[in-house]
Design a protein around this motif. Structure first.
Motif, PDB file in Angstrom:
ATOM      1  N   ARG A 101       1.070  -1.249   0.110  1.00 35.39           N
ATOM      2  CA  ARG A 101      -0.090  -0.029  -0.087  1.00 35.39           C
ATOM      3  C   ARG A 101       0.924   1.188   0.093  1.00 35.39           C
ATOM      4  NH1 ARG A 101      -5.188  -0.324   2.087  1.00 35.39           N
ATOM      5  NH2 ARG A 101      -5.097   1.842   1.811  1.00 35.39           N
ATOM      6  N   GLY A 102       2.153   1.189  -0.500  1.00 34.91           N
ATOM      7  CA  GLY A 102       2.954   2.138  -0.676  1.00 34.91           C
ATOM      8  C   GLY A 102       3.677   2.862   0.759  1.00 34.91           C
ATOM      9  N   ALA A 103       3.580   1.883   1.473  1.00 29.08           N
ATOM     10  CA  ALA A 103       4.135   2.366   3.153  1.00 29.08           C
ATOM     11  C   ALA A 103       5.615   2.601   2.859  1.00 29.08           C
ATOM     12  CB  ALA A 103       3.961   1.041   3.959  1.00 29.08           C
ATOM     13  N   THR A 104       6.472   1.717   1.892  1.00 25.20           N
ATOM     14  CA  THR A 104       7.873   2.012   1.831  1.00 25.20           C
ATOM     15  C   THR A 104       8.094   3.240   1.154  1.00 25.20           C
ATOM     16  OG1 THR A 104       8.207  -0.370   2.237  1.00 25.20           O
ATOM     17  CG2 THR A 104       9.960   1.105   1.281  1.00 25.20           C
ATOM     18  N   LEU A 105       7.399   3.320   0.041  1.00 26.51           N
ATOM     19  CA  LEU A 105       7.507   4.783  -0.653  1.00 26.51           C
ATOM     20  C   LEU A 105       7.260   6.035  -0.002  1.00 26.51           C
ATOM     21  CD1 LEU A 105       7.804   6.207  -3.484  1.00 26.51           C
ATOM     22  CD2 LEU A 105       5.460   5.858  -3.989  1.00 26.51           C
ATOM     23  N   ASP A 106       6.029   5.952   1.132  1.00 29.38           N
ATOM     24  CA  ASP A 106       5.785   6.977   1.891  1.00 29.38           C
ATOM     25  C   ASP A 106       7.170   7.346   2.810  1.00 29.38           C
ATOM     26  OD1 ASP A 106       3.496   7.493   0.750  1.00 29.38           O
ATOM     27  OD2 ASP A 106       2.261   6.237   2.240  1.00 29.38           O
ATOM     28  N   ALA A 107       7.756   6.170   3.379  1.00 31.62           N
ATOM     29  CA  ALA A 107       8.613   6.617   4.104  1.00 31.62           C
ATOM     30  C   ALA A 107       9.789   7.008   3.594  1.00 31.62           C
ATOM     31  CB  ALA A 107       9.306   5.085   4.810  1.00 31.62           C
ATOM     32  N   LEU A 108      10.277   6.461   2.314  1.00 27.81           N
ATOM     33  CA  LEU A 108      11.213   7.106   1.413  1.00 27.81           C
ATOM     34  C   LEU A 108      11.033   8.594   1.227  1.00 27.81           C
ATOM     35  CD1 LEU A 108      11.919   4.243  -0.983  1.00 27.81           C
ATOM     36  CD2 LEU A 108      13.510   4.896   0.897  1.00 27.81           C
ATOM     37  N   GLN A 109       9.832   8.967   0.727  1.00 30.78           N
ATOM     38  CA  GLN A 109       9.556  10.349   0.417  1.00 30.78           C
ATOM     39  C   GLN A 109       9.881  11.260   1.743  1.00 30.78           C
ATOM     40  OE1 GLN A 109       5.793  11.607  -1.917  1.00 30.78           O
ATOM     41  NE2 GLN A 109       5.152  12.088   0.428  1.00 30.78           N
ATOM     42  N   GLU A 110       9.518  10.708   2.927  1.00 30.78           N
ATOM     43  CA  GLU A 110       9.994  11.312   4.142  1.00 30.78           C
ATOM     44  C   GLU A 110      11.281  11.668   4.134  1.00 30.78           C
ATOM     45  OE1 GLU A 110       7.804  13.441   5.931  1.00 30.78           O
ATOM     46  OE2 GLU A 110       6.278  12.923   4.255  1.00 30.78           O
ATOM     47  N   LEU A 111      12.083  10.742   4.178  1.00 29.28           N
ATOM     48  CA  LEU A 111      13.541  10.613   4.102  1.00 29.28           C
ATOM     49  C   LEU A 111      14.045  11.694   3.084  1.00 29.28           C
ATOM     50  CD1 LEU A 111      14.581   6.725   4.752  1.00 29.28           C
ATOM     51  CD2 LEU A 111      14.746   8.765   6.499  1.00 29.28           C
ATOM     52  N   LEU A 161     -15.344   4.964   3.607  1.00 27.01           N
ATOM     53  CA  LEU A 161     -14.126   4.069   3.020  1.00 27.01           C
ATOM     54  C   LEU A 161     -13.262   3.417   3.920  1.00 27.01           C
ATOM     55  CD1 LEU A 161     -13.565   6.541   0.059  1.00 27.01           C
ATOM     56  CD2 LEU A 161     -15.180   4.642   0.351  1.00 27.01           C
ATOM     57  N   GLU A 162     -12.325   2.692   3.505  1.00 27.05           N
ATOM     58  CA  GLU A 162     -11.353   2.099   4.502  1.00 27.05           C
ATOM     59  C   GLU A 162     -10.144   3.264   4.750  1.00 27.05           C
ATOM     60  OE1 GLU A 162      -9.892  -1.555   2.303  1.00 27.05           O
ATOM     61  OE2 GLU A 162      -8.027  -0.328   1.934  1.00 27.05           O
ATOM     62  N   ALA A 163      -9.384   2.803   5.558  1.00 28.58           N
ATOM     63  CA  ALA A 163      -8.416   3.966   6.194  1.00 28.58           C
ATOM     64  C   ALA A 163      -7.541   3.853   4.974  1.00 28.58           C
ATOM     65  CB  ALA A 163      -7.689   3.222   7.515  1.00 28.58           C
ATOM     66  N   MET A 164      -6.959   5.280   4.980  1.00 26.93           N
ATOM     67  CA  MET A 164      -5.906   5.660   3.843  1.00 26.93           C
ATOM     68  C   MET A 164      -5.048   6.674   4.546  1.00 26.93           C
ATOM     69  SD  MET A 164      -8.828   6.820   0.677  1.00 26.93           S
ATOM     70  CE  MET A 164     -10.256   5.819   0.483  1.00 26.93           C
ATOM     71  N   ASN A 165      -4.157   6.550   3.553  1.00 28.82           N
ATOM     72  CA  ASN A 165      -2.904   7.641   4.259  1.00 28.82           C
ATOM     73  C   ASN A 165      -3.363   9.047   3.443  1.00 28.82           C
ATOM     74  OD1 ASN A 165      -1.960   7.905   1.391  1.00 28.82           O
ATOM     75  ND2 ASN A 165      -0.472   6.270   1.703  1.00 28.82           N
ATOM     76  N   ALA A 166      -2.480  10.210   4.029  1.00 30.92           N
ATOM     77  CA  ALA A 166      -2.924  11.520   3.303  1.00 30.92           C
ATOM     78  C   ALA A 166      -2.944  11.575   1.979  1.00 30.92           C
ATOM     79  CB  ALA A 166      -1.878  12.491   3.685  1.00 30.92           C
ATOM     80  N   PHE A 167      -2.109  11.269   1.297  1.00 30.80           N
ATOM     81  CA  PHE A 167      -1.862  11.034  -0.345  1.00 30.80           C
ATOM     82  C   PHE A 167      -3.382  10.425  -0.793  1.00 30.80           C
ATOM     83  CE2 PHE A 167      -1.252   8.520  -3.967  1.00 30.80           C
ATOM     84  CZ  PHE A 167      -1.192   9.393  -4.900  1.00 30.80           C
ATOM     85  N   GLU A 168      -3.516   9.404  -0.166  1.00 29.86           N
ATOM     86  CA  GLU A 168      -4.805   8.521  -0.860  1.00 29.86           C
ATOM     87  C   GLU A 168      -6.075   9.429  -0.319  1.00 29.86           C
ATOM     88  OE1 GLU A 168      -3.274   4.023  -0.604  1.00 29.86           O
ATOM     89  OE2 GLU A 168      -4.148   5.149   1.220  1.00 29.86           O
ATOM     90  N   GLU A 190      -4.663   8.925  12.404  1.00 32.71           N
ATOM     91  CA  GLU A 190      -3.667   8.269  11.789  1.00 32.71           C
ATOM     92  C   GLU A 190      -3.325   6.933  12.752  1.00 32.71           C
ATOM     93  OE1 GLU A 190      -3.096   8.385   8.862  1.00 32.71           O
ATOM     94  OE2 GLU A 190      -3.204  10.366   8.341  1.00 32.71           O
ATOM     95  N   PRO A 191      -3.042   5.613  12.290  1.00 32.72           N
ATOM     96  CA  PRO A 191      -3.137   5.366  11.000  1.00 32.72           C
ATOM     97  C   PRO A 191      -4.480   4.957  10.266  1.00 32.72           C
ATOM     98  CG  PRO A 191      -2.180   3.542  12.207  1.00 32.72           C
ATOM     99  CD  PRO A 191      -2.526   4.598  13.120  1.00 32.72           C
ATOM    100  N   ASN A 192      -5.807   5.199  11.034  1.00 33.13           N
ATOM    101  CA  ASN A 192      -6.838   4.465  10.961  1.00 33.13           C
ATOM    102  C   ASN A 192      -7.920   5.748  10.537  1.00 33.13           C
ATOM    103  OD1 ASN A 192      -6.402   1.934  11.452  1.00 33.13           O
ATOM    104  ND2 ASN A 192      -6.572   2.560  13.687  1.00 33.13           N
ATOM    105  N   ARG A 193      -6.995   6.879   9.856  1.00 34.88           N
ATOM    106  CA  ARG A 193      -7.971   8.053   9.328  1.00 34.88           C
ATOM    107  C   ARG A 193      -8.688   7.572   7.929  1.00 34.88           C
ATOM    108  NH1 ARG A 193      -9.348  12.823  11.207  1.00 34.88           N
ATOM    109  NH2 ARG A 193      -9.284  14.731   9.572  1.00 34.88           N
ATOM    110  N   ARG A 194     -10.011   7.848   7.999  1.00 37.09           N
ATOM    111  CA  ARG A 194     -10.619   7.353   6.830  1.00 37.09           C
ATOM    112  C   ARG A 194     -11.603   8.513   6.292  1.00 37.09           C
ATOM    113  NH1 ARG A 194     -13.131   2.298   7.580  1.00 37.09           N
ATOM    114  NH2 ARG A 194     -11.479   1.934   9.376  1.00 37.09           N
TER     115      ARG A 194
END
Length: 201
Positions: A101-111, A161-168, A190-194
């Protein structure tokens, strides 16, 4: 309330039609701005775009270093789109950089944003995309949002809808807000914001 699940991101990592990535942000009519702004205003915006491009260059260098360390091959493009710096990484065998679900990508983006901040001293709204994941995900979320809107209009009941990250969530809000007769709002933490899509008042 009706529960609507979100389809998983397509495993294909092919880049979409090599057009520039559509990025979250306010749409502005640059021509209209140029017509109304004094010359000084145009110069300031150009300088701003230059700063944003510099951020994308710093981010691209940082991402390239990460790819070298991880022994991954990928083509890196840096650009400015939607008023924010963007770095796109295209190549094969990049799924591990996206994660579930893009979790690693989100972490890389923050780094990567932190790397930009260290060099510029300015917080960055950099958007990092790997293998076209965000572009593909945006299309999926648009379909989810439209499906939720149809249910709300048909039954007159809110749809959660189901929980999503800020981008979604931003992707879904953009689609819902462009449609008449419905509204969307976020609930939870977060991480259950929908998002809840409901009939407009």
């Amino acid at each position: 309330m009706t529960e609507t699940s979100i389809p998983r991101a397509d495993q294909s990592l092919d880049e979409e039609e090599t057009a520039t990535l559509e990025v979250d942000g306010d749409d502005t009519d640059d021509a209209a701005d140029d017509a109304e702004a004094p010359a000084g205003g145009r110069e300031k915006r150009s300088a701003g775009e230059s700063d944003l491009f510099r951020q994308s260059e710093i981010a691209a260098d940082y991402v390239e270093g990460l790819l070298d360390i991880l022994d991954y091959d990928g083509d890196i493009d840096e650009l400015v789109a939607g008023g924010r710096p963007v770095v796109e990484v295209v190549g094969s065998r990049l799924q591990n950089l996206v994660g579930q679900r893009g979790a690693t990508l989100d972490a890389l983006q923050e780094l990567t944003r932190l790397a930009v901040f260290r060099q510029t001293g300015t917080p960055s709204r950099l958007l990092l995309d790997v293998g076209g994941y965000r572009t593909n995900r945006r299309k999926e979320l648009a379909a989810v949002a439209k499906n939720a809107v149809e249910k709300v209009k048909e039954y007159g009941e809110p749809v959660r809808l189901e929980a999503m990250n800020a981008f979604e969530r931003k992707c879904v809000h953009d689609v819902v807000n462009a449609m008449a007769g419905v509204a969307s709002e976020s609930e939870g933490v977060e991480p259950n914001r929908r998002i809840v899509v409901r009939p407009a008042d």
